[in-house]
Write a protein that holds these residues in place. Structure first.
Motif, PDB file in Angstrom:
ATOM      1  N   GLN A  82       6.599  -5.184  13.028  1.00 34.12           N
ATOM      2  CA  GLN A  82       6.983  -3.787  13.161  1.00 34.12           C
ATOM      3  C   GLN A  82       5.923  -2.914  12.512  1.00 34.12           C
ATOM      4  O   GLN A  82       5.416  -3.240  11.432  1.00 34.12           O
ATOM      5  N   LEU A  83       5.579  -1.794  13.160  1.00 35.09           N
ATOM      6  CA  LEU A  83       4.547  -0.910  12.640  1.00 35.09           C
ATOM      7  C   LEU A  83       5.125   0.172  11.742  1.00 35.09           C
ATOM      8  O   LEU A  83       6.245   0.628  11.943  1.00 35.09           O
ATOM      9  N   GLN A  84       4.331   0.577  10.762  1.00 37.09           N
ATOM     10  CA  GLN A  84       4.732   1.615   9.829  1.00 37.09           C
ATOM     11  C   GLN A  84       3.893   2.863  10.063  1.00 37.09           C
ATOM     12  O   GLN A  84       2.666   2.799  10.034  1.00 37.09           O
ATOM     13  N   ILE A  85       4.535   3.999  10.304  1.00 40.20           N
ATOM     14  CA  ILE A  85       3.825   5.251  10.547  1.00 40.20           C
ATOM     15  C   ILE A  85       3.540   5.940   9.210  1.00 40.20           C
ATOM     16  O   ILE A  85       4.439   6.082   8.374  1.00 40.20           O
ATOM     17  N   LEU A  86       2.295   6.358   9.000  1.00 43.66           N
ATOM     18  CA  LEU A  86       1.892   6.999   7.755  1.00 43.66           C
ATOM     19  C   LEU A  86       1.480   8.450   7.979  1.00 43.66           C
ATOM     20  O   LEU A  86       1.066   8.824   9.081  1.00 43.66           O
ATOM     21  N   ASN A  87       1.581   9.246   6.937  1.00 47.38           N
ATOM     22  CA  ASN A  87       1.092  10.616   7.028  1.00 47.38           C
ATOM     23  C   ASN A  87      -0.424  10.641   6.820  1.00 47.38           C
ATOM     24  O   ASN A  87      -1.039   9.620   6.506  1.00 47.38           O
ATOM     25  N   GLY A  94       0.815  -1.206   0.000  1.00 51.10           N
ATOM     26  CA  GLY A  94       0.000   0.000   0.000  1.00 51.10           C
ATOM     27  C   GLY A  94       0.844   1.250   0.000  1.00 51.10           C
ATOM     28  O   GLY A  94       2.076   1.188  -0.095  1.00 51.10           O
ATOM     29  N   PRO A  95       0.221   2.418   0.127  1.00 54.06           N
ATOM     30  CA  PRO A  95       0.972   3.679   0.142  1.00 54.06           C
ATOM     31  C   PRO A  95       1.818   3.828   1.396  1.00 54.06           C
ATOM     32  O   PRO A  95       1.509   3.269   2.448  1.00 54.06           O
ATOM     33  N   GLY A  96       2.922   4.574   1.282  1.00 54.52           N
ATOM     34  CA  GLY A  96       3.754   4.877   2.435  1.00 54.52           C
ATOM     35  C   GLY A  96       4.386   3.681   3.102  1.00 54.52           C
ATOM     36  O   GLY A  96       4.495   3.639   4.334  1.00 54.52           O
ATOM     37  N   SER A  97       4.793   2.680   2.349  1.00 50.47           N
ATOM     38  CA  SER A  97       5.434   1.476   2.899  1.00 50.47           C
ATOM     39  C   SER A  97       4.491   0.626   3.753  1.00 50.47           C
ATOM     40  O   SER A  97       4.946  -0.202   4.531  1.00 50.47           O
ATOM     41  N   SER A  98       3.216   0.850   3.621  1.00 45.88           N
ATOM     42  CA  SER A  98       2.250  -0.014   4.315  1.00 45.88           C
ATOM     43  C   SER A  98       2.102  -1.317   3.539  1.00 45.88           C
ATOM     44  O   SER A  98       2.280  -1.352   2.321  1.00 45.88           O
ATOM     45  N   VAL A  99       1.813  -2.396   4.269  1.00 42.80           N
ATOM     46  CA  VAL A  99       1.560  -3.684   3.627  1.00 42.80           C
ATOM     47  C   VAL A  99       0.299  -4.287   4.231  1.00 42.80           C
ATOM     48  O   VAL A  99      -0.050  -4.022   5.386  1.00 42.80           O
TER      49      VAL A  99
END
Length: 259
Positions: A225-230, A107-112
């Motif tokens: 590990q969690l990915q922080i999105l804008n 997904g966007p912003g290194s989200s999976v």
């Protein structure tokens, strides 16, 4: 993401989260409520019941632990008994060869995302979902991301009218005694216990014996590990999940999105 404070007997203790701690969690929770109001919650349970029967090999919850867990969850959310029985009966009549598949998405912003689907035509389902992904800056991954998640048992519950000591302290003591790996107090004093997927039923039973009111208990994919999105990417991911969950083939969606 909250950092561990200290370890005792391999149990990780975390600070109590404050209200509004996770915009993503709040967005997902709100959508879940709306889904329930539209009847989509029951549709999702129907899919999960069908998968559990197929994978467990029996429509009898006594002989099928996974089915038993799904039925308990459905009943807690007030799914009518008649509807549940109708779904179970339909699986015996309809012998269509549907199977569960796990689709991996970038997904966007290194989200999976891991998207569980139940379908008799995987090629058609992948094509249908691909058009949704493209509109939301997402696509199927070229290299597997499943290793970024681990299967865990997650139990959420309340302990009503408990005033003898801090509720996190009480839950922590019970987590150690009952064999849970982690415990958190979320918004509105909702307590979340984390355990191995194999120990889910054992921990759940012990919590119920200790007068905890279970609101949900299931095996889920938890990100390592969690990915922080804008803000922009959060909104895109929110819309993506809503569109995917509206598809009849989709069972569940897991993500690595953090606060």
């Amino acid at each position: 993401m909250l950092k561990p404070l200290f370890r005792v007997k391999d149990l990780i203790f975390v600070q109590k989260r404050l209200a509004g701690h996770s915009k993503w969690a709040n967005i997902r929770h709100t959508k879940a409520l709306k889904d329930g109001q539209r009847g989509q919650m029951f549709t999702k349970f129907a899919r999960q019941i069908k998968v559990a029967i197929q994978e467990g090999g029996s429509p009898d919850p006594v002989k099928n632990l996974k089915l038993e867990q799904v039925l308990e969850q459905a009943k807690r959310n007030n799914m009518p008994i008649g509807t549940i029985q109708g779904v179970i009966k339909s699986t015996q009549i309809n012998k269509e060869m549907c199977k569960k598949y796990l689709l991996e998405i970038k997904g966007p912003g290194s989200s999976v995302f891991l998207c569980e689907v139940f379908t008799g035509n995987l090629t058609q389902t992948r094509s249908l979902l691909a058009s949704i992904l493209k509109k939301h800056s997402s696509k199927y991954v070229e290299n597997s991301v499943k290793h970024m998640f681990v299967e865990k048992g997650i139990i959420e519950c309340h302990l009503d009218d408990y005033k003898d000591k801090d509720i996190l302290e009480k839950a922590t003591e019970d987590a150690i005694e009952f064999g849970a790996e982690d415990v958190k107090v979320l918004d509105d004093n909702l307590i979340q216990f984390l355990c191995t997927s194999q120990n889910l039923k054992i921990v759940q039973t012990k919590l119920e014996t200790a007068k905890y009111k279970i609101t949900s208990a299931s095996v889920e994919y938890v990100p390592n590990q969690l990915q922080i999105l804008n803000e922009k990417d959060l909104e895109i991911c929110s819309n993506l999940c809503e569109k995917l969950e509206n598809q009849s083939e989709v069972i569940e969606i897991y993500d690595n999105i953090g606060n």
